[in-house]
Design an enzyme around this catalytic site. Structure first.
Site, PDB file in Angstrom:
ATOM      1  N   ASP A 201      27.261   9.635  86.352  1.00 27.07           N
ATOM      2  CA  ASP A 201      26.314  10.644  85.902  1.00 27.07           C
ATOM      3  C   ASP A 201      26.995  11.650  84.968  1.00 27.07           C
ATOM      4  O   ASP A 201      28.099  12.120  85.253  1.00 27.07           O
ATOM      5  CB  ASP A 201      25.770  11.368  87.142  1.00 27.07           C
ATOM      6  CG  ASP A 201      24.682  12.366  86.805  1.00 27.07           C
ATOM      7  OD1 ASP A 201      23.596  11.908  86.419  1.00 27.07           O
ATOM      8  OD2 ASP A 201      24.918  13.580  86.935  1.00 27.07           O
ATOM      9  N   GLU A 265      27.059   7.387  81.808  1.00 23.50           N
ATOM     10  CA  GLU A 265      25.940   8.080  81.164  1.00 23.50           C
ATOM     11  C   GLU A 265      26.565   9.080  80.197  1.00 23.50           C
ATOM     12  O   GLU A 265      27.122  10.099  80.625  1.00 23.50           O
ATOM     13  CB  GLU A 265      25.071   8.830  82.180  1.00 23.50           C
ATOM     14  CG  GLU A 265      23.842   9.449  81.502  1.00 23.50           C
ATOM     15  CD  GLU A 265      23.176  10.607  82.255  1.00 23.50           C
ATOM     16  OE1 GLU A 265      21.960  10.750  82.143  1.00 23.50           O
ATOM     17  OE2 GLU A 265      23.876  11.382  82.927  1.00 23.50           O
TER      18      GLU A 265
HETATM   19  C1  GLC Z   1      21.721  13.002  84.766  1.00 26.49           C
HETATM   20  C2  GLC Z   1      20.678  12.369  85.655  1.00 26.49           C
HETATM   21  C3  GLC Z   1      19.577  13.353  85.916  1.00 26.49           C
HETATM   22  C4  GLC Z   1      20.174  14.560  86.600  1.00 26.49           C
HETATM   23  C5  GLC Z   1      21.315  15.151  85.776  1.00 26.49           C
HETATM   24  C6  GLC Z   1      22.111  16.144  86.554  1.00 26.49           C
HETATM   25  O1  GLC Z   1      21.252  13.225  83.481  1.00 26.49           O
HETATM   26  O2  GLC Z   1      20.218  11.175  85.111  1.00 26.49           O
HETATM   27  O3  GLC Z   1      18.544  12.812  86.681  1.00 26.49           O
HETATM   28  O4  GLC Z   1      19.186  15.531  86.796  1.00 26.49           O
HETATM   29  O5  GLC Z   1      22.217  14.173  85.348  1.00 26.49           O
HETATM   30  O6  GLC Z   1      22.965  15.510  87.460  1.00 26.49           O
END
Ligand code: GLC
Length: 539
Positions: A201, A265
């Site tokens: 994440d 991500e």
């Molecule tokens: C990422 C996740 C999202 C979350 C954010 C904070 O973007 O996909 O759902 O709210 O991180 O952890």
């Protein structure tokens, strides 16, 4: 090639996938009971969004304990069982790790915020403020959506802490060796239990500039269509972050076979993001999110593919998705037109890379409208509460993330087969006729069966998963590319216009999958119905 190189990922948002204990909230038991759906669909890898203990203010992306399971989702034994049941079906499973921040209720932060001298005082990014009395934030970094400073004042310490996403998600200080070790231990903990890897994440913001320099003010349009006022060289995609990717890789590489993977991500231009792969020594895969911001237009896809070919040349694999738990359902971006959704399915599953399908996408699940005042999504509650409903209602890209997180409809029962009929689910169910698994299963012309055919073809045809890709000259509005592997060749053609189209192949082919009954291949002659696509095999 390694197993992950040509895999297909299915994203499960466990809170909304299947409720095993009848409390209206999805859980691990529910997920385990529905693994056959994913296997039958033909996806090999399951990515499960967080299910760790959390106050659930950001529904699990605010963790209070990385080494166990939130009671509402089950137990550690259920997590073990989930891993075992995936493996029994020949599938892999990735968990979701939030490395950038914890919940402010994590015991680490509770301790850290207490004083400047406690044993965890420097586990988070704490700084004195600027100006008289230090009441101005330490630098100009903005949090999520840029609506606020990324710094939060803590009266207890008389200092500021960094929170890159939302105020109660304090950023860990990864320059502290104790933090690194503690988090690496979390990684090892799950590796030991047999998980096949992690979706990381917000990985792009983990390592910030050591001197916390101000970001330059420079308005741009990026990240899809979000306007931004600041560039972020100092808190995003830094060199130190690429180095961290290598260090983490060393941790997963130390685990026994099979190879465990890291999927980041990260946000930014694709050429910038290739830094995370560190020539095969960093993250295995990173999401290239430009596909999320797709325009239904042949030119868009042509440019996207060309860009990926340059920034992620074979054998590097891009990873991409059309939708996820944060982003508008793709069917709504094509005006609910199922013909277009079918074309998108073909492109997603035949372009070069690791494709990710988000639960419900395979049945054309649209967003379920949830008014802002009812939002459970903290992004709305914290940042967008002021937005007039009349404006929000008209936005093409939905801002209330609840709308893409509503329960998975398995049947047309009142509880959609997600939870018992008499139970109120945590988010409303969008009952759209025909948009449930039972209604589409076994129906030749359904979107679900198209996804199955494509995924099964992808499973058999190595060239579609891992072969090279070459863009073909095609008429306007038509996209074409050739995929080639050591033993097979495929041509993919997609007509993204409302007119019929024709194309001459350079050699004979056979139709393997068409999205419309009016798609035909006769020798070298391909005929495409409006908004249709064809996957053609060559001997
Ligand atoms: C990422 C996740 C999202 C979350 C954010 C904070 O973007 O996909 O759902 O709210 O991180 O952890």
């Amino acid at each position: 090639m390694a197993w992950w190189h040509g895999t297909t990922i299915y994203q499960v948002y466990p809170r909304s996938f299947a409720d095993g204990n009848g409390d209206g909230v999805g859980d691990l038991r529910g997920l385990i009971a529905h693994l056959d759906h994913i296997r039958d669909l033909g996806a090999e890898t399951v990515w499960v969004s967080p299910f760790f203990p959390s106050p659930q203010r950001d529904f699990g992306y605010d963790v209070t304990d990385y080494g166990s399971v939130a009671p509402e989702y089950g137990t550690l034994a259920d997590a073990d069982e989930l891993i075992a049941q995936c493996h029994r079906r020949g599938m892999r499973v990735l968990f979701d790790l939030v490395l950038n921040h914890t919940s402010d209720e994590h015991p680490w932060f509770r301790e850290s915020r207490r004083s400047r001298t406690n044993p965890r005082a420097d586990w988070y990014v704490w700084r004195d403020g600027r100006g008289r009395h230090g009441r101005r934030p330490p630098n100009n970094w903005r949090s999520n959506l840029e609506l606020r400073s990324a710094w939060q004042w803590s009266p207890g310490r008389g200092q500021w802490y960094l929170a890159s996403f939302l105020p109660w998600q304090p950023d860990l200080d990864w320059r502290n060796p104790q933090v690194r070790e503690a988090m690496f231990d979390v990684v090892r903990f799950w590796l030991d239990r047999g998980v096949d890897g992690f979706r990381l994440d917000m990985f792009g913001t983990v390592m910030k500039d050591e001197a916390l320099r101000d970001n330059p003010f420079r308005p741009t349009l990026e990240d899809g269509d979000l306007p931004r006022l600041w560039r972020r060289p100092f808190n995003r995609n830094t060199e130190d972050n690429f180095t961290l990717a290598r260090d983490l890789r060393a941790v997963t590489d130390a685990a026994p076979e099979p190879e465990r993977i890291l999927l980041g991500e990260v946000f930014g231009r694709s050429d910038e993001l290739s830094g995370y792969l560190a020539d095969g020594h960093g993250l295995h895969l990173v999401f290239l999110f430009d596909l999320l911001a797709f325009r239904y237009d042949a030119g868009f896809f042509r440019r996207l593919i060309a860009e990926h070919e340059t920034a992620f040349p074979w054998p590097a694999q891009p990873a991409y998705a059309l939708e996820n738990h944060d982003q508008t359902r793709s069917i709504d971006l094509v005006g609910g037109d199922l013909r277009k959704a079918r074309v998108l399915a073909v492109l997603l599953l035949t372009m070069r890379g690791v494709a990710c399908v988000y639960q419900g996408q395979e049945i054309g699940l649209p967003n379920t409208y949830v008014p802002l005042r009812d939002a459970r999504d903290p992004m709305v509650r914290e940042l967008l509460w002021w937005l007039p409903e009349a404006v929000s209602r008209r936005l093409r890209r939905r801002v209330n993330r609840d709308e893409m997180r509503t329960p998975m409809p398995w049947t047309d029962a009142p509880g959609a087969g997600f939870c018992p009929d008499e139970v109120v689910p945590w988010l409303p169910i969008g009952h759209v006729p025909g948009r449930n698994v039972a209604a589409q299963a076994g129906r030749e012309d359904s979107l679900l069966e198209l996804y199955r055919r494509l995924l099964h073809l992808r499973g058999r045809a190595r060239a579609l998963r891992e072969g090279t890709l070459r863009l073909l000259p095609t008429p306007r509005g038509v996209l074409g590319y050739a995929r080639r592997g050591p033993a097979e060749r495929w041509t993919v053609l997609a007509n993204l216009t409302g007119r019929r189209a024709r194309h001459q192949l350079t050699d004979r082919g056979e139709l393997a999958v068409g999205t419309d009954p009016d798609v035909s291949v006769t020798g070298r002659d391909v005929r495409l119905a409006p908004h249709s696509a064809a996957v053609i095999g060559h001997r």
